[in-house]
Write a protein that holds these residues in place. Structure first.
Motif, PDB file in Angstrom:
ATOM      1  N   TYR A 139      48.338  41.124  44.667  1.00  0.00           N
ATOM      2  CA  TYR A 139      47.429  41.682  45.663  1.00  0.00           C
ATOM      3  C   TYR A 139      47.793  41.121  47.039  1.00  0.00           C
ATOM      4  O   TYR A 139      47.596  39.936  47.304  1.00  0.00           O
ATOM      5  N   THR A 140      48.317  41.960  47.926  1.00  0.00           N
ATOM      6  CA  THR A 140      48.703  41.475  49.259  1.00  0.00           C
ATOM      7  C   THR A 140      47.650  41.780  50.322  1.00  0.00           C
ATOM      8  O   THR A 140      47.811  41.383  51.477  1.00  0.00           O
ATOM      9  N   GLY A 141      46.575  42.494  49.948  1.00  0.00           N
ATOM     10  CA  GLY A 141      45.448  42.701  50.848  1.00  0.00           C
ATOM     11  C   GLY A 141      44.395  41.623  50.635  1.00  0.00           C
ATOM     12  O   GLY A 141      44.557  40.714  49.810  1.00  0.00           O
ATOM     13  N   ALA A 142      43.292  41.723  51.377  1.00  0.00           N
ATOM     14  CA  ALA A 142      42.271  40.680  51.371  1.00  0.00           C
ATOM     15  C   ALA A 142      41.367  40.754  50.159  1.00  0.00           C
ATOM     16  O   ALA A 142      41.006  41.832  49.694  1.00  0.00           O
ATOM     17  N   PRO A 341      54.224  39.448  59.874  1.00  0.00           N
ATOM     18  CA  PRO A 341      53.693  39.756  61.207  1.00  0.00           C
ATOM     19  C   PRO A 341      52.294  39.200  61.463  1.00  0.00           C
ATOM     20  O   PRO A 341      51.959  38.843  62.586  1.00  0.00           O
ATOM     21  N   GLU A 342      51.466  39.088  60.413  1.00  0.00           N
ATOM     22  CA  GLU A 342      50.111  38.549  60.589  1.00  0.00           C
ATOM     23  C   GLU A 342      50.091  37.034  60.637  1.00  0.00           C
ATOM     24  O   GLU A 342      49.081  36.427  61.004  1.00  0.00           O
ATOM     25  N   GLY A 343      51.193  36.379  60.245  1.00  0.00           N
ATOM     26  CA  GLY A 343      51.258  34.939  60.139  1.00  0.00           C
ATOM     27  C   GLY A 343      51.787  34.560  58.763  1.00  0.00           C
ATOM     28  O   GLY A 343      52.240  35.411  57.997  1.00  0.00           O
ATOM     29  N   ILE A 344      51.715  33.291  58.426  1.00  0.00           N
ATOM     30  CA  ILE A 344      52.210  32.829  57.127  1.00  0.00           C
ATOM     31  C   ILE A 344      51.330  33.388  56.012  1.00  0.00           C
ATOM     32  O   ILE A 344      50.098  33.270  56.054  1.00  0.00           O
ATOM     33  N   VAL A 345      51.948  34.010  55.032  1.00  0.00           N
ATOM     34  CA  VAL A 345      51.247  34.476  53.837  1.00  0.00           C
ATOM     35  C   VAL A 345      51.866  33.775  52.637  1.00  0.00           C
ATOM     36  O   VAL A 345      53.044  33.412  52.638  1.00  0.00           O
ATOM     37  N   TYR A 346      51.050  33.605  51.610  1.00  0.00           N
ATOM     38  CA  TYR A 346      51.468  32.816  50.451  1.00  0.00           C
ATOM     39  C   TYR A 346      50.788  33.374  49.212  1.00  0.00           C
ATOM     40  O   TYR A 346      49.575  33.584  49.212  1.00  0.00           O
ATOM     41  N   ILE A 347      51.560  33.644  48.162  1.00  0.00           N
ATOM     42  CA  ILE A 347      50.989  34.146  46.919  1.00  0.00           C
ATOM     43  C   ILE A 347      50.401  32.983  46.130  1.00  0.00           C
ATOM     44  O   ILE A 347      51.108  32.041  45.761  1.00  0.00           O
ATOM     45  N   ASP A 348      49.087  33.039  45.891  1.00  0.00           N
ATOM     46  CA  ASP A 348      48.405  32.012  45.127  1.00  0.00           C
ATOM     47  C   ASP A 348      48.797  32.146  43.656  1.00  0.00           C
ATOM     48  O   ASP A 348      48.577  33.204  43.046  1.00  0.00           O
ATOM     49  N   PRO A 349      49.398  31.124  43.052  1.00  0.00           N
ATOM     50  CA  PRO A 349      49.906  31.279  41.690  1.00  0.00           C
ATOM     51  C   PRO A 349      48.814  31.472  40.649  1.00  0.00           C
ATOM     52  O   PRO A 349      49.057  32.066  39.593  1.00  0.00           O
ATOM     53  N   THR A 354      46.771  36.780  47.833  1.00  0.00           N
ATOM     54  CA  THR A 354      47.518  36.223  48.958  1.00  0.00           C
ATOM     55  C   THR A 354      46.636  35.395  49.885  1.00  0.00           C
ATOM     56  O   THR A 354      45.550  35.851  50.268  1.00  0.00           O
ATOM     57  N   TRP A 355      47.091  34.212  50.255  1.00  0.00           N
ATOM     58  CA  TRP A 355      46.442  33.446  51.303  1.00  0.00           C
ATOM     59  C   TRP A 355      46.636  34.198  52.622  1.00  0.00           C
ATOM     60  O   TRP A 355      47.764  34.555  52.971  1.00  0.00           O
ATOM     61  N   LYS A 356      45.540  34.433  53.365  1.00  0.00           N
ATOM     62  CA  LYS A 356      45.621  35.252  54.567  1.00  0.00           C
ATOM     63  C   LYS A 356      44.669  34.735  55.647  1.00  0.00           C
ATOM     64  O   LYS A 356      43.603  34.197  55.340  1.00  0.00           O
ATOM     65  N   LYS A 377      42.972  28.974  60.037  1.00  0.00           N
ATOM     66  CA  LYS A 377      44.180  28.922  59.234  1.00  0.00           C
ATOM     67  C   LYS A 377      44.050  29.928  58.097  1.00  0.00           C
ATOM     68  O   LYS A 377      42.963  30.485  57.868  1.00  0.00           O
ATOM     69  N   PRO A 378      45.130  30.198  57.348  1.00  0.00           N
ATOM     70  CA  PRO A 378      45.025  31.114  56.209  1.00  0.00           C
ATOM     71  C   PRO A 378      43.991  30.625  55.205  1.00  0.00           C
ATOM     72  O   PRO A 378      43.853  29.436  54.944  1.00  0.00           O
ATOM     73  N   VAL A 379      43.258  31.587  54.636  1.00  0.00           N
ATOM     74  CA  VAL A 379      42.155  31.307  53.726  1.00  0.00           C
ATOM     75  C   VAL A 379      42.615  31.541  52.289  1.00  0.00           C
ATOM     76  O   VAL A 379      43.233  32.572  51.986  1.00  0.00           O
ATOM     77  N   ARG A 380      42.281  30.603  51.428  1.00  0.00           N
ATOM     78  CA  ARG A 380      42.635  30.753  50.014  1.00  0.00           C
ATOM     79  C   ARG A 380      41.829  31.897  49.389  1.00  0.00           C
ATOM     80  O   ARG A 380      40.615  31.987  49.577  1.00  0.00           O
ATOM     81  N   PRO A 381      42.464  32.802  48.645  1.00  0.00           N
ATOM     82  CA  PRO A 381      41.738  33.945  48.064  1.00  0.00           C
ATOM     83  C   PRO A 381      40.815  33.538  46.928  1.00  0.00           C
ATOM     84  O   PRO A 381      41.169  32.698  46.094  1.00  0.00           O
ATOM     85  N   GLU A 382      39.633  34.134  46.896  1.00  0.00           N
ATOM     86  CA  GLU A 382      38.680  33.951  45.798  1.00  0.00           C
ATOM     87  C   GLU A 382      38.251  35.334  45.317  1.00  0.00           C
ATOM     88  O   GLU A 382      37.330  35.930  45.874  1.00  0.00           O
ATOM     89  N   PRO A 383      38.921  35.879  44.314  1.00  0.00           N
ATOM     90  CA  PRO A 383      38.606  37.250  43.871  1.00  0.00           C
ATOM     91  C   PRO A 383      37.167  37.425  43.400  1.00  0.00           C
ATOM     92  O   PRO A 383      36.603  38.512  43.558  1.00  0.00           O
ATOM     93  N   TYR A 384      36.577  36.392  42.839  1.00  0.00           N
ATOM     94  CA  TYR A 384      35.203  36.490  42.321  1.00  0.00           C
ATOM     95  C   TYR A 384      34.262  35.658  43.188  1.00  0.00           C
ATOM     96  O   TYR A 384      34.313  34.429  43.156  1.00  0.00           O
ATOM     97  N   PRO A 385      33.416  36.301  44.006  1.00  0.00           N
ATOM     98  CA  PRO A 385      32.472  35.548  44.846  1.00  0.00           C
ATOM     99  C   PRO A 385      31.554  34.672  43.993  1.00  0.00           C
ATOM    100  O   PRO A 385      31.103  35.091  42.911  1.00  0.00           O
ATOM    101  N   PRO A 386      31.223  33.461  44.454  1.00  0.00           N
ATOM    102  CA  PRO A 386      30.450  32.523  43.638  1.00  0.00           C
ATOM    103  C   PRO A 386      28.964  32.836  43.548  1.00  0.00           C
ATOM    104  O   PRO A 386      28.238  32.120  42.859  1.00  0.00           O
ATOM    105  N   SER A 387      28.504  33.906  44.211  1.00  0.00           N
ATOM    106  CA  SER A 387      27.079  34.239  44.150  1.00  0.00           C
ATOM    107  C   SER A 387      26.644  34.667  42.754  1.00  0.00           C
ATOM    108  O   SER A 387      25.450  34.662  42.434  1.00  0.00           O
ATOM    109  N   ARG A 388      27.613  35.061  41.905  1.00  0.00           N
ATOM    110  CA  ARG A 388      27.336  35.406  40.516  1.00  0.00           C
ATOM    111  C   ARG A 388      28.486  34.898  39.651  1.00  0.00           C
ATOM    112  O   ARG A 388      29.575  34.623  40.156  1.00  0.00           O
TER     113      ARG A 388
END
Length: 413
Positions: A139-142, A341-349, A354-356, A377-388
């Protein structure tokens, strides 16, 4: 090769670029799966263009492993079933090594079981609702914590606490609004109204009337496709301006603004990770290359940029592993980083997201965005929000799927 005029034209272009295979070695075939028809074509066609630009640049540099990259283009036609069928064809008949594509979460959800069944690879370039993780998708989007959640917090910081949620009726907006609702409740805000429109809908008068009556502080807009054009025209007709009720959009970028009255739009907002106005040398080079290939009036935007660098991350993985074999590339893509182009991106293993960097921009009269807020700075991705819990989110998405007759969008029946 199938008799596809796009492929024949590209073959001529690539031959002219000077990229030649090592004798006896076939090209590396890659699939590109986007909508060229239907309501999503307005957004997906330029992502296709960016994907082809990245491939052309790689071929001009000698290709990969001494082999030319050959794109095979498939049309999803803004329809989940077509996306699934075309993904199946690309994998089983065209023998591609990777698929770049999809826009809506409905199309990605339709393709996911196909790539998982074949243990293949989809590189998905668009921000989305999260609530998903697949070993066969990068996933390269947010993820939500890289777009939706910080944008709502930004609204609260501005004193906007009453929200109207306007959305297309499929999995992304439904889930995004559920995430927003959890956050607004936790922060002590209010949902002043909520309205859903079928994908491709053009009659937006009822929705705008509800907005006028609700008088929210801000509209959070998750409409997708050309419905956005009708929506903003109706806002203007009803006298709703950014000064009276601003709109913060999650799926409108520079390319969509080309079809809109930007003078009337000026002052509205969008949340993304990339804008064409990002001040970096890498971005200047990317924008210049895109305009040189496709015309000086063309623009870049977030999904375009994510589609572009997704190809280059995949190419790094192919080079690192010394093969285009799908499983090896999937493994090599973990931990890949790139000065995009947006800055440093990194695939979270751990998640293959992607860190964005997160950005919010305000529409200007010239159809661009002026960046008004950015994460430090780039934000670590969290696919599942912690609200649930993850199981609660999975139950939520499954209920939507079943309620729509085993689809990921409202069929309107």
């Amino acid at each position: 090769m199938r008799s596809n005029p796009c492929i024949w034209i590209l073959a001529i272009l690539f031959a002219a670029s000077g990229c030649k295979n090592i004798p006896g070695q076939a090209p590396i075939r890659v699939g590109i799966l986007h909508s060229m028809d239907g309501t999503m074509a307005i957004s997906e066609k330029p992502v296709l263009d960016a994907t082809l630009l990245a491939i052309e640049e790689l071929n001009a540099q000698g290709g990969l492993l001494g082999r030319r990259i050959e794109p095979v283009i498939a049309n999803g036609k803004s329809d989940g079933a077509t996306f699934a069928a075309e993904a199946e064809r690309l994998i089983t008949q065209e023998k591609v090594s990777v698929i770049f594509g999809c826009w809506t979460s409905a199309s990605r959800k339709a393709v996911r079981p196909v790539v998982e069944r074949h243990d293949h690879l989809l590189i998905y370039p668009v921000q989305y609702e999260g609530l998903e993780q697949s070993p066969n998708i990068v996933y390269t989007g947010a993820a939500p914590n890289q777009q939706i959640i910080p944008a709502v917090k930004w609204c609260f910081d501005r004193g906007w606490k009453r929200f109207f949620l306007l959305a297309s009726d499929y999995i992304f907006p439904r889930a995004a609004n559920e995430i927003i609702r959890d956050q607004v409740d936790a922060l002590g805000g209010e949902i002043a109204g909520e309205e859903y429109l079928l994908l491709g809908a053009q009659d937006v008068s009822r929705a705008v009337e509800k907005i006028v009556q609700a008088k929210p502080d801000v509209i959070l807009n998750t409409l997708n496709g050309d419905t956005n054009i009708a929506f903003f025209r109706e806002l203007e007709r009803r006298g709703v301006t950014p000064e009276t009720i601003p709109t913060l959009s999650f799926s409108i970028a520079e390319h969509e603004l080309l079809s809109m009255d930007t003078k009337a739009m000026a002052g509205n907002y969008a949340a993304w990770n990339y804008f064409q106005s990002v001040p970096s040398a890498e971005n200047k080079s990317f924008v210049n290359a895109f305009k040189k290939k496709y015309g000086k009036d063309r623009v870049t935007d977030d999904p375009i940029e994510a589609g572009y660098f997704g190809v280059l991350l995949w190419a790094q993985a192919v080079t690192e592993g010394g093969t285009e074999e799908v499983r090896a590339v999937r493994h090599a893509m973990k931990n890949q980083s790139f000065s995009a182009p947006e800055g440093i991106v990194y695939i979270d293993p751990g998640t293959q997201h992607t860190w964005k960097t997160v950005r919010i921009g305000v529409v200007t009269e010239d159809g661009q965005f002026r960046i008004v807020w950015t994460s430090e700075k780039p934000v670590r991705p969290e696919p599942y929000p912690p609200s649930r819990s993850r199981s609660e989110w999975d139950k939520f998405t499954e209920a939507l799927y079943q309620g729509w007759g085993n689809r990921w969008d409202n069929p309107g029946r």
